[in-house]
Each structure stands twice: as structure tokens, then as C-alpha cells.
Scaffold this active site. Structure first.
Site, PDB file in Angstrom:
ATOM      1  CD  GLU A   7      -8.582  -7.978  -1.651  1.00 17.06           C
ATOM      2  OE1 GLU A   7      -7.616  -7.331  -2.099  1.00 17.06           O
ATOM      3  OE2 GLU A   7      -8.542  -8.593  -0.573  1.00 17.06           O
ATOM      4  CE  LYS A  50     -12.577  -8.652   5.219  1.00 19.28           C
ATOM      5  NZ  LYS A  50     -11.553  -8.010   6.056  1.00 19.28           N
ATOM      6  CG  HIS A  53      -1.813  -0.996   1.475  1.00 13.32           C
ATOM      7  ND1 HIS A  53      -1.515  -2.169   2.112  1.00 13.32           N
ATOM      8  CD2 HIS A  53      -3.121  -1.074   1.150  1.00 13.32           C
ATOM      9  CE1 HIS A  53      -2.587  -2.930   2.160  1.00 13.32           C
ATOM     10  NE2 HIS A  53      -3.581  -2.300   1.577  1.00 13.32           N
ATOM     11  CD  GLU A 109      -8.134 -11.887   1.513  1.00 10.05           C
ATOM     12  OE1 GLU A 109      -7.564 -10.864   1.095  1.00 10.05           O
ATOM     13  OE2 GLU A 109      -8.359 -12.114   2.708  1.00 10.05           O
ATOM     14  CG  HIS A 119     -11.957 -11.008   1.481  1.00 11.73           C
ATOM     15  ND1 HIS A 119     -11.450  -9.933   0.803  1.00 11.73           N
ATOM     16  CD2 HIS A 119     -11.300 -11.075   2.664  1.00 11.73           C
ATOM     17  CE1 HIS A 119     -10.505  -9.363   1.559  1.00 11.73           C
ATOM     18  NE2 HIS A 119     -10.394 -10.043   2.677  1.00 11.73           N
ATOM     19  CG  ASP A 152      -6.465 -11.834   6.418  1.00 13.79           C
ATOM     20  OD1 ASP A 152      -7.195 -12.264   5.505  1.00 13.79           O
ATOM     21  OD2 ASP A 152      -6.395 -10.627   6.709  1.00 13.79           O
ATOM     22  CG  ASP A 202     -10.417 -10.328   7.873  1.00 15.88           C
ATOM     23  OD1 ASP A 202      -9.931 -11.253   7.208  1.00 15.88           O
ATOM     24  OD2 ASP A 202     -10.143  -9.136   7.687  1.00 15.88           O
ATOM     25  CG  MET A 213      -1.044  -5.783  -6.534  1.00 17.86           C
ATOM     26  SD  MET A 213      -1.238  -5.226  -4.821  1.00 17.86           S
ATOM     27  CE  MET A 213      -1.925  -6.690  -4.059  1.00 17.86           C
ATOM     28  CG  ASP A 242       1.652  -1.349   3.377  1.00 25.78           C
ATOM     29  OD1 ASP A 242       0.952  -0.994   4.322  1.00 25.78           O
ATOM     30  OD2 ASP A 242       1.295  -2.195   2.524  1.00 25.78           O
ATOM     31  CG  ASP A 285      -5.242 -10.828  -2.148  1.00 30.83           C
ATOM     32  OD1 ASP A 285      -4.256 -10.724  -2.914  1.00 30.83           O
ATOM     33  OD2 ASP A 285      -5.728  -9.856  -1.537  1.00 30.83           O
ATOM     34  CG  ASP A 331      -4.058 -10.094   1.726  1.00 33.98           C
ATOM     35  OD1 ASP A 331      -3.326  -9.701   2.643  1.00 33.98           O
ATOM     36  OD2 ASP A 331      -5.098  -9.494   1.388  1.00 33.98           O
TER      37      ASP A 331
HETATM   38  C1  GLT Z   1      -6.110  -5.572   4.012  1.00 37.29           C
HETATM   39  C2  GLT Z   1      -7.184  -6.488   3.521  1.00 37.29           C
HETATM   40  C3  GLT Z   1      -6.751  -7.260   2.349  1.00 37.29           C
HETATM   41  C4  GLT Z   1      -6.499  -6.414   1.133  1.00 37.29           C
HETATM   42  C5  GLT Z   1      -5.368  -5.492   1.306  1.00 37.29           C
HETATM   43  C6  GLT Z   1      -5.305  -4.572   0.112  1.00 37.29           C
HETATM   44  S1  GLT Z   1      -5.334  -4.667   2.796  1.00 37.29           S
HETATM   45  O1  GLT Z   1      -5.116  -6.301   4.691  1.00 37.29           O
HETATM   46  O2  GLT Z   1      -7.576  -7.357   4.588  1.00 37.29           O
HETATM   47  O3  GLT Z   1      -7.641  -8.273   2.031  1.00 37.29           O
HETATM   48  O4  GLT Z   1      -6.166  -7.259   0.061  1.00 37.29           O
HETATM   49  O5  GLT Z   1      -5.774  -3.312   0.381  1.00 37.29           O
HETATM   50 MN    MN Z   2      -6.769  -9.301   0.263  1.00 41.47          MN
HETATM   51 MN    MN Z   3      -8.466 -10.691   4.225  1.00 44.61          MN
END
Ligand code: GLT
Ligand code: MN
Ligand code: MN
Length: 389
Positions: free
Chosen positions: A183, A185, A56, A219, A222, A259, A257, A90, A59, A247, A289
Site C-alpha cells: 500500500e 502513500k 494489525h 487506497e 492516498h 480517511d 489525511d 486480511m 489492534d 482500501d 479504510d
Molecule cells: C493506517 C493507514 C492505512 C493503512 C493501515 C494498514 S493503517 O490507518 O492510514 O492507510 O491501510 O497498515
Molecule cells: Mn489504507
Molecule cells: Mn489513509
């Protein structure tokens, strides 16, 4: 036999600065790992064998950095890329962290916030292109509501479209070779987010002025949060040539969430996903991700990163095994067998085919009496995954 699942550049495994740089904080507890600089994260990624690093805008360059600070950070980051041979394929904009985005960015009710968000994105695009990005991701972390009394949803979708159209024109005007990947969510951090799934995004893209410049970045976590089959959403994107980025991570259904590391929760779903990507020769980055558990130090972060890539490569090998397993292939052949009698009645519409189909006599009972052997097929798949085949 110890097999070699070493990641190679051709696998295009990437990580965001925010993934390996995650310090383990959550809504209930503070950092458990010290914050590392972007260049140190690049060296860490090189150490584990990644191909690239994504970021980002903030970041890399803090939102309040002066121009001389920004210059130094960029130089250090470029040096780390040059030293390691990593690429930065990216980039994206952080439109969710700063309080100005508390009610969204492109969908905010405030014209000032909306335009600040577009300005911030243009600058993030410049930064991404400077570092070599070919894909620019849009994740609308705050684009949603807790109460629909606050924002009109149709207006919000139209505002998002206006922003995307503006930014596509910006890229064309600058002559950048850059594509956008949206993306989805369903929720978190907002109560409900707009364009909540990959399917929503695919429909939305077709309403833009330059749909050819815009694809999706689905993702795993998501779509799982929405209770969906991730591979089916990815398949829809592949079918229309819109899988620009992906992702990879993992997530238990019905949870927050998470991850998690790729394959950490549901190996079988991960297997079908890898098989899909490999069967259809997906060429883009495979971006993990995700982040390490809060229990880990930086050695654990490396274990996490290596684990993501290794699981992908193991599952890729399992997909080849599935595709060459004679018993499985014989079952699939039988299931998909051509039916000569159907040749005259199916396919593209003609008046003749239509007439033959209307007149055709189907033996409904005989057709439905046949078992399909999916139990066997699924068990054989499990046995491949369990390593006994
Ligand atoms: C954040 C989010 C991710 C996105 C990122 C891109 S930031 O961590 O949870 O799923 O891909 O903005
Ligand atoms: Mn993501
Ligand atoms: Mn995520």
C-alpha cells in the site's frame, strides 16, 4: 420506492479493527469515543452487516501483552468470529506506532530496528494466518524521511526489497497460503514516503524474487493526496493482475489525511471507481479504510459503516444503469466504432502492415473536425448520478 441496498457476504465488505475502533483523536485533541475491545468491534460489524474484519497485530494483541493475555484475546476474538460468522481475510503489521519505528522499519538506518521489524512481521503473519487471513498488507507508515540528509533513497529501496524477499521466503517455508499487498502513500506521517504511489509499487514488485506473491492495496485517499486519478492507478493494477486488495474511503485533494466515509467527498470519482471494479469483476475484499467523524458516538460509527457499504451498492446500481442506458451506449459505440480502413495497417507488427501504414493517407482535417460528444456523455453520467434519468 425504497430500494434494498443491504450488504451481503458476496459483496465482501470489510473494515479494519482500527477503522470502526477509531476513537476520534487527532493531533489536536484526545479521544471522543471510548475504546472498544476487538470482540465488541466484531459484534458491531456484524450488526451493520459487514462480511469481514481486518487487523494489525497490535489492534488485536497489545505490543506488551504477556503470552497468557494474548491467548485469552485470541480466544475471545475467535469466539466473536464464530458467533457472528464474520471472517478475517486480511491482516497487517503495525510498523509505525511504537517509538522504535520513529525513523522507519525496513528502511531504518539501524540494523537492529530493521531486523526487529522483520521479526515482528513474521509473528504478525503467523497471527494473521491463524485467524484465517489470505492477504497480508504492507503499509510503510514510517518508511520515509523529513530530510534526505538522513537516509540514502536507493539504499532504502534496497532495504525494503531485502525485507520483502525475506518475508516471501518465510511464507513459502511455512507453507502458508498467503499473498502480500503493498500500500502506497505519498506523505503523512513522514514528510515524504518511499514508493509513494501505486505505480511506484507496481514497478517495485517486479524487482522482487517472488513477484507472483505480491500485489497492491491501493487506497483512494492516498492517491488523492498525491493529486492523482485513483481509478487510473487501479486500472494499471487490474491490467497486470495485481489488484489483490483495495482500501476504499474518500479525501479532498490537497488536504490532510482525512480517511472519510466512502463517497463523502467526490461521488463522481467514487462512481467511476465502482464501475471499474464491477466492470472488471474484481473479486477481492472491498475494505473501507476510513473512520467516522470526530463528532460521532458509536451510533454515528454505525451510520458511517452502513454509509460506506450503501454508497458502494447504490453506485454499483448506477454503473449497471450506465451500462444499459441506450443513449449512453449508442454514444460509446459511435466513439469506439471499428474503422475498416485501419484493419490492414494496425495491430501486431508485420513488415506489410508497417509498409501500408507508412503509405496510408490520413485526412487530418476531416478527422479532427468531428466533435466527440463527451460533453453530452458526461452530462448524461451526471444525470444518472443525480437520479433524474
Ligand atoms: C493506517 C493507514 C492505512 C493503512 C493501515 C494498514 S493503517 O490507518 O492510514 O492507510 O491501510 O497498515
Ligand atoms: Mn489504507
Ligand atoms: Mn489513509
Amino acid at each position: 420506492m425504497v430500494k434494498n441496498y443491504e450488504p451481503k457476504p458476496e459483496h465482501k465488505f470489510t473494515f479494519g479493527l482500527w477503522t470502526v475502533g477509531n476513537t476520534g483523536s487527532d493531533p489536536f485533541g484526545t479521544d471522543v469515543r471510548e475504546r472498544k475491545s476487538p470482540q465488541d468491534l466484531v459484534y458491531l460489524l456484524a450488526d451493520v452487516g459487514a462480511y469481514g474484519v481486518n487487523f494489525h497485530d497490535n489492534d488485536l494483541i497489545p505490543i506488551d501483552a504477556t503470552s497468557s493475555e494474548a491467548k485469552k484475546i485470541k480466544a475471545d476474538f475467535k469466539k466473536a468470529l464464530a458467533d457472528t460468522g464474520l471472517v478475517a481475510p486480511m491482516a497487517t503489521t503495525n510498523l509505525f506506532y511504537d517509538p522504535i519505528f520513529k525513523d522507519g522499519a525496513y528502511t531504518s538506518n539501524s540494523a537492529k530496528v530493521r531486523n526487529y521489524a522483520i521479526q515482528k512481521t513474521m509473528k504478525a503473519i503467523d497471527l494473521g494466518v491463524e485467524m484465517g487471513a489470505e492477504i497480508f498488507v504492507f503499509w510503510g507508515g514510517r518508511e520515509g524521511t523529513e530530510t534526505d540528509a538522513a537516509k540514502d533513497p536507493v539504499t532504502s529501496i534496497r532495504r525494503t526489497r531485502e525485507a520483502m524477499n525475506f518475508l516471501c521466503e518465510y511464507v513459502l517455508d511455512q507453507g502458508y497460503d498467503l499473498k502480500f499487498a503493498l500500500e502506497a502513500k505519498p506523505n503523512e506521517p513522514r514528510g515524504d514516503m518511499y514508493n509513494a504511489t501505486t505505480g511506484h509499487m507496481l514497478a517495485f514488485i517486479e524487482t522482487l524474487d517472488h513477484p507472483e506473491m505480491v500485489g497492491v492495496n491501493p487506497e483512494v485517499a492516498h492517491e488523492h493526496m498525491a493529486g492523482l486519478n485513483f481509478s487510473h492507478g487501479v486500472a494499471q493494477a487490474i491490467d497486470v493482475g495485481k489488484l489483490f486488495h483495495i482500501d476504499l474511503n474518500d479525501q479532498a485533494f490537497g488536504r490532510y489525511d482525512q480517511d472519510f466515509r466512502f463517497g463523502a467527498v467526490n461521488l463522481k470519482r467514487a462512481f467511476f471507481l465502482v464501475k471499474l471494479l464491477e466492470d472488471y469483476e474484481y473479486q477481492g475484499s472491498k475494505h473501507f479504510d476510513a473512520h467516522a467523524y470526530r463528532t460521532e458516538d458509536y451510533e454515528g460509527v454505525k451510520d458511517f459503516a452502513r454509509g460506506c457499504m450503501r454508497t458502494y451498492l447504490i453506485l454499483k446500481e448506477k454503473a449497471t444503469q450506465f451500462n444499459t442506458d441506450m443513449e449512453i451506449q449508442a454514444l460509446l459505440k459511435e466513439i469506439n466504432r471499428d474503422d475498416k480502413a485501419m484493419g490492414d495497417v494496425s495491430g501486431k507488427y508485420t513488415p506489410e502492415k508497417m509498409k501500408s501504414l507508412k503509405d496510408f493517407s490520413f485526412d487530418r482535417k476531416a478527422i479532427s473536425a468531428k466533435g466527440l460528444k463527451y460533453e453530452k456523455l458526461d452530462q448524461l453520467t451526471n444525470e444518472i448520478l443525480l437520479g433524474v434519468r
